[in-house]
Design a protein around this motif. Structure first.
Motif, PDB file in Angstrom:
ATOM      1  N   HIS A  89      -5.139  -3.545  -2.741  1.00 20.26           N
ATOM      2  CA  HIS A  89      -6.017  -3.192  -1.624  1.00 20.26           C
ATOM      3  C   HIS A  89      -6.419  -4.366  -0.741  1.00 20.26           C
ATOM      4  N   GLY A 124       0.815  -1.212   0.000  1.00 20.38           N
ATOM      5  CA  GLY A 124       0.000   0.000   0.000  1.00 20.38           C
ATOM      6  C   GLY A 124       0.848   1.261   0.000  1.00 20.38           C
ATOM      7  N   ASN A 155      -3.486  -0.034  -7.481  1.00 13.92           N
ATOM      8  CA  ASN A 155      -4.254   0.141  -6.247  1.00 13.92           C
ATOM      9  C   ASN A 155      -5.311  -0.955  -6.094  1.00 13.92           C
TER      10      ASN A 155
END
Length: 369
Positions: free
Chosen positions: A327, A123, A323
């Motif tokens: 996630h 992340g 992303n």
């Protein structure tokens, strides 16, 4: 295979100087020779890292990780192909995070229900990637504002000033990122995914010698590539834009793709993501800014304005795709298929694009003069 491709090193120069062969064959031979040279540079860097310790080794790895691509882009830029060099930046960004990561996820997860990685650490890379992409997109929107809304007669000069300013900021962020990952938060990134045997198989002299020779040979091959670029594009019925964004970008990052796939298959997906996304971030924070700054000293000024909507969409797509993968802390082979599909779709769009907008310009990837 590596040794077979390395044999193309003397072949490419023989074709150029001895046989005066078609530029297409010179281009293909030189491109083929660069692939094993990139792998030798990667191995030499790893051996130096094992010899010099984790901090210096980490610095060497991130510094020389994209050296092949940077050398290739510098020679393309010196030959007067600034738009191709910018296309290579875009191609490296989408290639690392869509093609490289997609292959790693597909190969690594094939036969497994899923693979997991540390969501928090990936992340952090995803967040840095988002910020990097914003910085790269900003000059294009600034150019659109100056030319389309304000109708500024000095838009070109302002583009250059902003690009230089953005480049300085990006390099500063890159240095701060090194301090963050290698010094102040080193324990955060020293995970089991990144552990290797740490045993140097080469002597220090051998590692330095291989790195220098591979770098010099890459520069020689890059000169052949840049010299044959335009004639090759014309001979193959392609645009130099397509060669830059797909062919040169893939060749310049081939070593990262191979390493990412290898570690993913070893069920070390965190390291595979770190290699591919980390290489993307390095392109945005170091390779692109260095090219902009060096271009002014070379007399071939290049800005960071990616002038086609396709490039802007591609750069934005990378940040969203990474992303999406990062996630939930896990990957499946189908996510790899999706990443590869997005890359293929973008490659098709770039193939059919006709940069330059010349009247009567060819379609289907034809050369635009």
């Amino acid at each position: 295979m590596k040794w077979v491709l390395l044999a193309l090193l003397p072949v490419s120069w023989a074709l150029e100087s001895g046989f005066h062969a078609s530029p297409v064959w010179v281009f293909i031979a030189a491109i083929g020779a660069i692939i094993p040279l990139a792998e030798w540079m990667r191995q030499a860097t790893e051996q130096l890292a094992a010899r010099l310790g984790s901090s210096i080794g980490g610095l060497l790895n991130v510094t020389f990780g994209n050296m092949t691509e940077l050398i290739l882009a510098l020679f393309v830029l010196r030959a007067g192909h600034a738009e191709v060099a910018k296309a290579q930046i875009t191609g490296s960004i989408i290639g690392n995070s869509l093609l490289g990561l997609g292959l790693a996820v597909l190969v690594g997860s094939w036969g497994r229900t899923k693979q997991t990685f540390n969501r928090e650490k990936v992340g952090l890379l995803s967040s840095l990637l988002f910020l990097s992409m914003i910085a790269l997109l900003l000059p294009a929107f600034f150019d659109l504002t100056e030319r389309g809304i304000f109708a500024s007669p000095d838009a070109g000069n302002l583009d250059e000033k902003l690009s230089l300013s953005v480049s300085v900021v990006l390099i500063f962020v890159y240095v701060m990122n090194l301090i963050y990952t290698l010094k102040s938060h080193r324990n955060t990134f020293d995970t089991e995914d990144q552990e290797e045997d740490g045993t140097a198989r080469w002597s220090l002299l051998t590692a330095v010698g291989v790195l220098l020779l591979a770098t010099a040979a890459t520069a020689m091959e890059a000169e052949l590539v840049s010299g044959a670029l335009e004639a090759t594009a014309k001979g193959l019925g392609l645009s130099t834009f397509f060669l830059g964004i797909i062919v040169l970008a893939v060749v310049g990052n081939a070593a990262e793709y191979v390493a990412a796939v290898y570690f993913a298959r070893q069920d070390r997906m965190g390291l595979a993501i770190g290699i591919t996304v980390g290489a993307t971030i390095q392109v945005a924070l170091l390779t692109a800014p260095v090219l902009v700054i060096v271009s002014y000293f070379m007399g071939q000024p290049m800005n960071l304005v990616f002038s086609t909507p396709l490039e802007l969409i591609a750069i934005a797509a990378v940040a969203f795709a990474v992303n999406t993968i990062a996630h939930d802390g896990e990957t499946t082979w189908f996510e790899g298929v999706l990443l590869l599909a997005v890359y293929v779709l973008l490659a098709l769009a770039f193939f059919y694009a006709t940069p330059g907008g010349a009247p009567g310009g060819a379609h289907g990837g034809q050369m635009i003069r």
